[in-house]
Design a protein around this motif. Structure first.
Motif, PDB file in Angstrom:
ATOM      1  N   SER A 236       0.829  -1.207   0.000  1.00 41.80           N
ATOM      2  CA  SER A 236       0.000   0.000   0.000  1.00 41.80           C
ATOM      3  C   SER A 236       0.858   1.249   0.000  1.00 41.80           C
ATOM      4  CB  SER A 236      -0.932  -0.005   1.223  1.00 41.80           C
ATOM      5  OG  SER A 236      -1.813  -1.105   1.196  1.00 41.80           O
ATOM      6  N   LEU A 237       1.876   1.252   0.839  1.00 40.22           N
ATOM      7  CA  LEU A 237       2.763   2.415   0.905  1.00 40.22           C
ATOM      8  C   LEU A 237       3.476   2.632  -0.431  1.00 40.22           C
ATOM      9  CD1 LEU A 237       4.232   1.831   4.472  1.00 40.22           C
ATOM     10  CD2 LEU A 237       2.801   3.766   3.762  1.00 40.22           C
ATOM     11  N   TYR A 238       3.877   1.553  -1.073  1.00 40.66           N
ATOM     12  CA  TYR A 238       4.542   1.693  -2.367  1.00 40.66           C
ATOM     13  C   TYR A 238       3.613   2.334  -3.393  1.00 40.66           C
ATOM     14  CZ  TYR A 238       6.782   0.595  -6.775  1.00 40.66           C
ATOM     15  OH  TYR A 238       7.334   0.710  -8.029  1.00 40.66           O
ATOM     16  N   HIS A 239       2.354   1.873  -3.421  1.00 37.49           N
ATOM     17  CA  HIS A 239       1.413   2.440  -4.378  1.00 37.49           C
ATOM     18  C   HIS A 239       1.094   3.902  -4.069  1.00 37.49           C
ATOM     19  CE1 HIS A 239       0.582  -1.002  -6.861  1.00 37.49           C
ATOM     20  NE2 HIS A 239       0.348  -1.769  -5.805  1.00 37.49           N
ATOM     21  N   LEU A 240       1.253   4.279  -2.816  1.00 38.61           N
ATOM     22  CA  LEU A 240       1.047   5.684  -2.431  1.00 38.61           C
ATOM     23  C   LEU A 240       2.327   6.494  -2.602  1.00 38.61           C
ATOM     24  CD1 LEU A 240      -1.167   5.163   0.746  1.00 38.61           C
ATOM     25  CD2 LEU A 240      -1.908   6.052  -1.473  1.00 38.61           C
ATOM     26  N   LYS A 241       3.339   5.853  -3.266  1.00 36.54           N
ATOM     27  CA  LYS A 241       4.612   6.498  -3.591  1.00 36.54           C
ATOM     28  C   LYS A 241       5.429   6.871  -2.353  1.00 36.54           C
ATOM     29  CE  LYS A 241       2.786   8.301  -7.950  1.00 36.54           C
ATOM     30  NZ  LYS A 241       3.178   7.056  -8.658  1.00 36.54           N
ATOM     31  N   GLU A 242       5.195   6.142  -1.253  1.00 28.93           N
ATOM     32  CA  GLU A 242       6.030   6.309  -0.054  1.00 28.93           C
ATOM     33  C   GLU A 242       7.023   5.155  -0.049  1.00 28.93           C
ATOM     34  OE1 GLU A 242       4.185   7.525   3.610  1.00 28.93           O
ATOM     35  OE2 GLU A 242       2.287   7.913   2.580  1.00 28.93           O
ATOM     36  N   THR A 243       7.976   5.256  -0.974  1.00 29.01           N
ATOM     37  CA  THR A 243       8.872   4.139  -1.275  1.00 29.01           C
ATOM     38  C   THR A 243       9.739   3.727  -0.092  1.00 29.01           C
ATOM     39  OG1 THR A 243       8.974   5.006  -3.531  1.00 29.01           O
ATOM     40  CG2 THR A 243      10.547   3.285  -2.952  1.00 29.01           C
ATOM     41  N   GLU A 244      10.271   4.680   0.632  1.00 31.40           N
ATOM     42  CA  GLU A 244      11.160   4.348   1.748  1.00 31.40           C
ATOM     43  C   GLU A 244      10.392   3.630   2.865  1.00 31.40           C
ATOM     44  OE1 GLU A 244      14.371   6.415   4.810  1.00 31.40           O
ATOM     45  OE2 GLU A 244      13.550   7.567   3.121  1.00 31.40           O
ATOM     46  N   LYS A 245       9.196   4.128   3.175  1.00 26.33           N
ATOM     47  CA  LYS A 245       8.384   3.472   4.199  1.00 26.33           C
ATOM     48  C   LYS A 245       7.987   2.068   3.745  1.00 26.33           C
ATOM     49  CE  LYS A 245       6.327   7.596   6.318  1.00 26.33           C
ATOM     50  NZ  LYS A 245       5.043   8.304   6.600  1.00 26.33           N
ATOM     51  N   ALA A 246       7.753   1.919   2.451  1.00 29.10           N
ATOM     52  CA  ALA A 246       7.399   0.605   1.915  1.00 29.10           C
ATOM     53  C   ALA A 246       8.566  -0.362   2.094  1.00 29.10           C
ATOM     54  CB  ALA A 246       7.028   0.719   0.445  1.00 29.10           C
ATOM     55  N   ARG A 247       9.780   0.111   1.845  1.00 33.43           N
ATOM     56  CA  ARG A 247      10.955  -0.746   2.016  1.00 33.43           C
ATOM     57  C   ARG A 247      11.123  -1.172   3.471  1.00 33.43           C
ATOM     58  NH1 ARG A 247      15.519   0.682   4.001  1.00 33.43           N
ATOM     59  NH2 ARG A 247      15.234   2.883   3.553  1.00 33.43           N
ATOM     60  N   VAL A 248      10.925  -0.234   4.379  1.00 35.15           N
ATOM     61  CA  VAL A 248      11.057  -0.546   5.807  1.00 35.15           C
ATOM     62  C   VAL A 248      10.016  -1.585   6.225  1.00 35.15           C
ATOM     63  CG1 VAL A 248      10.838   0.398   8.139  1.00 35.15           C
ATOM     64  CG2 VAL A 248      12.082   1.688   6.382  1.00 35.15           C
ATOM     65  N   ALA A 249       8.783  -1.418   5.750  1.00 35.30           N
ATOM     66  CA  ALA A 249       7.716  -2.383   6.084  1.00 35.30           C
ATOM     67  C   ALA A 249       8.051  -3.760   5.527  1.00 35.30           C
ATOM     68  CB  ALA A 249       6.381  -1.895   5.543  1.00 35.30           C
ATOM     69  N   LEU A 250       8.606  -3.806   4.305  1.00 31.94           N
ATOM     70  CA  LEU A 250       8.990  -5.084   3.717  1.00 31.94           C
ATOM     71  C   LEU A 250      10.113  -5.730   4.536  1.00 31.94           C
ATOM     72  CD1 LEU A 250       8.582  -7.059   1.350  1.00 31.94           C
ATOM     73  CD2 LEU A 250      10.390  -5.808   0.125  1.00 31.94           C
ATOM     74  N   GLU A 251      11.052  -4.936   4.989  1.00 32.30           N
ATOM     75  CA  GLU A 251      12.139  -5.459   5.832  1.00 32.30           C
ATOM     76  C   GLU A 251      11.588  -6.033   7.137  1.00 32.30           C
ATOM     77  OE1 GLU A 251      15.720  -2.405   4.393  1.00 32.30           O
ATOM     78  OE2 GLU A 251      14.579  -2.017   6.234  1.00 32.30           O
ATOM     79  N   GLU A 252      10.622  -5.336   7.711  1.00 28.83           N
ATOM     80  CA  GLU A 252      10.025  -5.814   8.962  1.00 28.83           C
ATOM     81  C   GLU A 252       9.286  -7.131   8.730  1.00 28.83           C
ATOM     82  OE1 GLU A 252       7.615  -2.558  10.225  1.00 28.83           O
ATOM     83  OE2 GLU A 252       9.303  -1.412  11.039  1.00 28.83           O
ATOM     84  N   ALA A 253       8.578  -7.238   7.611  1.00 29.09           N
ATOM     85  CA  ALA A 253       7.885  -8.487   7.288  1.00 29.09           C
ATOM     86  C   ALA A 253       8.895  -9.624   7.128  1.00 29.09           C
ATOM     87  CB  ALA A 253       7.063  -8.312   6.016  1.00 29.09           C
TER      88      ALA A 253
END
Length: 855
Positions: A703-720
């Motif tokens: 969701s964050l990636y699609h909202l163009k919040e790329t860095e937050k998306a990467r952090v969430a993926l790392e946490e997963a």
């Protein structure tokens, strides 16, 4: 005229008594029922119910009358009352309602058909009446009625609400759209002419001065006018005295003008009737088989009415209040006898909540225990709280005389998730009974207490990471063998919750510890609980194998689960096994097997003993439809926003997985992120489970990636990844298909990404392969259901799609077609929507499989 159906407490006159016709009110109501909703709001004694009832008896309609009481603030009781009323006019729909249970949330409400009259004649008028609406305070019951009123309106369907107070529900939009008529006290008051006509009907000729005095003193209050008329009928020349008496005390008028004129037997009989809400003709005759007394009862028609349509007697609430003050006329033994008879009537007629209330009043705790054990194990919160309050009112002496009450009390605490109360209570009780000599009775109590303690530890283990619940199941089995008690099985309704593996920690080995504990529990639970949990051990293995992307072992254990679950009629375990087999088949692109699994899921709908079959069928098939992008096939309740629920909190959450997947597919990322945020500190629901933590983190990253919040998306993926890594739980990533392929590709290019490159590469390839399998399933589904014919591309869209299949970039397409980039972008989005594609690669595969482009 059509047949009429009534379920009501109307203080109307009987068929053989003169009734004052009120053409003015009839005309008012005839105009009112042209609207979908009518509210009749006035204080006590304004003749609201009688006016509506009198009108509807003459009106050409099918009427369902729901008589409400304070007991209907318990949702289970309301549901019993409501469905019994609906049954009279629509038995099939009522059966569906009863099977599904009270809809605690908007989502559940949407599971039901759009209206109970959807299969009725379009040329028939249908009316539903909710009487004494002012007695309802429970928010969920109020919300249900509000939602019912706001259903899409059908021609010929009207809801009438009768209340003493203004309605505490949102009706503003109905008023503003002219869809609702409001009838007030001023409308219902007797006019001077109506008072005159009524008095004349009673044989009272009042002077102009007397009429004026009555109008002034009563202000047209129907009840007061009628009471005054009764007095004037006896003393026609003492109008002032009649009015003074009326003003002084309405109950005194009932006493002097009605009650005192009855025989002592009838007086006592009426007081007996005031002890119960259920007055069917058969039940009333059972209380008094004396035919003379029944005949005398028939003559008290001002406040007591026999309803031939429902075959019940109803007592006007004002008279009922008066009778309640007379209950000191009865001995405690006489009261208890009525309660005992009422219990049996309620049990025979499936009013279980009322039966429990009468059990408490009669202090028949053996029967109370018997009725409670007919309810499902994991009760809705509202019902569990009601029963818990009943248990708290029971004296310690009664608990000692009926120790099985301890089992109910502790079970209710556990059902409500109050383990900090339940576990110490259970431990103390076990210690107490273990100190007593071992008899069949003490062993019966001990095996039940140990079972309750085991289940408390079982549900709590995801927080404490303690898996010794199996020891208490074993202990329960040992005591069961020493008791003479025989469980009447099968006990089918185990609630699995969101996941079968109740694991909260990502620590390596936790899954195996839980699975081993479940395996050790099954031999004991399946005996002491009549087959309950049978197959759960293999189901947990199947679930763990699936999340580890081990499809071979997942299928093996899921099929073993099916065999075991069907043997002991463990329907929910069977449903979850089918769910994982469906996911395995989707990952394999096996459309034929998917159709076979759908057939097996549908077969479960014929199992009437399977309490939650419709709900879980909707959830599992909803997951499938979201996966293959056929969202129009999803049950409407699964498309609602995430919401609070009074569903048992231990069981709530499985449906939210489908909702989350739906909102991701619909690109409603902000709603999805809000839900994920709200799950962080929840005791239960997807975010409390290990597998849920991973899945929600992945959805957050996408969701964050699609909202163009790329860095937050990467952090969430790392946490997963960090949560999944210790146990190699890769399938939640792979199942996201093209979204995960995109996300891992971006992560591989990001130097700040902490996830190992080999893992990202593996997930990239597997998610791309998964996406291709799903695309093939979509194509086969569309072909099988004739949906290919529905794809209509314009000539421009076909040319752009050909360019896309040739590998042209968007700028090259724009140049080729002599169009702007914005036009190309808009056209591509339209093409994706028509094809059911997520992106360009999807569109190419679908278009090729459907032969929409040149080869």
């Amino acid at each position: 005229m059509q047949d009429h159906f009534f379920h009501n407490g109307v203080p109307a006159v009987s068929e053989n008594e003169y009734h004052l016709e009120r053409p003015r009110i009839d005309e008012l109501l005839e105009k009112a029922v042209r609207n979908p909703v009518v509210s009749v709001v006035a204080g006590a004694g304004y003749g609201k119910t009688e006016a509506v009832y009198s009108f509807l008896k003459k009106y050409d309609s099918v009427t369902t009358w729901v008589q409400l009481s304070r007991k209907d603030n318990v949702r289970s009781r309301f549901w019993e009352n409501y469905t019994h009323a609906v049954y009279l006019s629509n038995p099939d729909y009522a059966a569906t309602l009863m099977e599904n249970g009270f809809p605690e949330t908007d989502s559940e409400f949407d599971r039901y058909p759009s209206a109970p009259w959807s299969n009725f004649s379009k040329n028939t008028k249908y009316v539903t009446v909710f009487d004494d609406f002012h007695l309802i305070e429970d928010p969920a019951v109020l919300h249900f009625i509000e939602r019912s009123i706001h259903l899409p309106f059908l021609n010929g369907v009207t809801t009438i609400i009768i209340s003493r107070h203004e309605l505490p529900i949102d009706m503003i939009d109905l008023f503003s759209k002219g869809l609702m008529t409001h009838i007030s006290e001023d409308d219902l008051r007797f006019s001077g002419e109506e008072i005159r006509d009524y008095l004349q009907s009673q044989g009272v000729k009042a002077s102009r001065e007397t009429l004026a005095a009555i109008c002034d003193s009563t202000e047209g209050w129907v009840f007061a006018v009628k009471l005054t008329g009764l007095i004037l009928k006896k003393t026609p020349h003492h109008a002032n005295s009649a009015l003074f008496a009326m003003k002084q005390n309405v109950f005194r008028l009932i006493e002097s003008e009605i009650f005192s004129g009855m025989s002592k037997k009838l007086q006592k009989f009426l007081v007996l009737l005031s002890l119960t809400d259920h007055l069917s003709l058969d039940f009333v005759k059972e209380l008094s088989p004396n035919e003379d007394l029944m005949a005398e009862l028939g003559r008290v028609s001002t406040f007591i009415r026999y309803d031939a349509y429902l075959n019940v007697y109803r007592i006007h609430h004002l008279f009922l209040n008066y009778l309640a003050q007379k209950q000191n006329m009865l001995t405690e033994e006489e009261k208890r006898d009525v309660y005992l008879r009422a219990i049996q009537w309620c049990v025979d007629n499936d009013y279980k909540i009322d039966a429990i209330s009468y059990c408490e009043k009669a202090k028949d705790f053996d029967k109370l225990i018997e009725v409670v054990y007919t309810l499902q194990m994991m009760l809705p919160n509202n019902t569990a709280l009601f029963l818990l309050e009943v248990c708290k009112r029971i004296s310690p002496e009664d608990y000692e005389r009926h120790p099985t009450l301890y089992l109910i009390y502790t079970r209710l605490l556990a059902s409500l998730g109050r383990f900090d109360e339940a576990i110490p209570e259970l431990q103390a009780l076990i210690k107490k009974y273990e100190a007593l000599p071992q008899t069949s009775v003490t062993c019966r109590i001990l095996f039940g207490l140990c079972n309750n303690l085991a289940f408390s530890y079982y549900f709590r283990c995801m927080y404490k990471h303690e898996y010794e619940f199996w020891q208490y199941f074993k202990k329960s089995g040992d005591y069961y063998a020493k008791s003479s008690y025989v469980v009447q099985g099968p006990i089918r309704n185990l609630g699995l919750g969101t996941y079968a593996c109740r694991i909260g920690s990502p620590k390596k080995g936790e899954i195996e510890r839980f699975v081993e504990a479940v395996e050790a529990s099954i031999p004991h639970v399946s005996v002491t609980m009549g087959g309950n949990m049978y197959g759960l051990d293999d189901l947990t293995r199947a679930e763990a194998a699936f999340f580890r992307a081990d499809m071979k072992h997942c299928e093996k254990f899921a099929r073993q689960t099916l065999f075991k679950a069907r043997e002991k009629e463990q329907y929910e375990i069977e449903n979850r096994a089918l769910f994982f087999l469906l996911r395995v088949s989707l990952a394999a692109g096996n459309y034929a097997e998917l159709r076979n699994l759908r057939t097996q899921l549908e077969a479960q709908l014929d199992k009437k003993a399977y309490i939650n079959r419709y709900t879980l069928y909707d959830i599992v098939t909803g997951w499938y439809y979201v996966s293959i992008r056929q969202t129009d096939q999803i049950a409407p309740w699964l498309k609602n926003n995430f919401e609070e629920s009074d569903i048992n909190s231990l069981m709530h959450g499985f449906e939210n997985l489908v909702k989350a997947k739906y909102y991701l597919g619909e690109k409603k990322y902000h709603i999805l992120l809000a839900f994920i945020e709200g799950q962080r500190d929840r005791d239960y629901g997807p975010g409390a489970f290990l597998f849920g933590k991973i899945e929600l983190k992945i959805l957050e990253a996408i969701s964050l990636y699609h909202l163009k919040e790329t860095e937050k998306a990467r952090v969430a993926l790392e946490e997963a990844y960090d949560i999944a890594c210790p146990n190699d739980l890769n399938m939640p990533f792979i199942e996201q298909g093209n979204d995960m392929r995109t996300l891992t590709r971006v992560a591989m290019k990001d130097e700040r990404c902490k996830i190992p490159a080999p893992w990202l590469e593996k997930i990239y390839k597997k998610s791309a392969s998964y996406a291709k399998k799903v695309t093939s399933i979509i194509a086969e589904y569309r072909k099988a259901h004739g949906l290919d014919k529905e794809i209509r591309l314009s000539s421009r869209e076909l040319m752009i799609l050909n360019d896309l299949c040739q590998g042209l970039s968007r700028s090259e397409m724009a140049a080729s077609q002599d169009l702007s980039i914005n036009t190309i972008n808009a056209a591509l989005q339209m093409i994706y929507a028509k094809l059911g594609a997520e992106n360009a690669s999807d569109a190419v595969r679908i278009a090729t499989s459907l032969n929409l482009v040149d080869s």
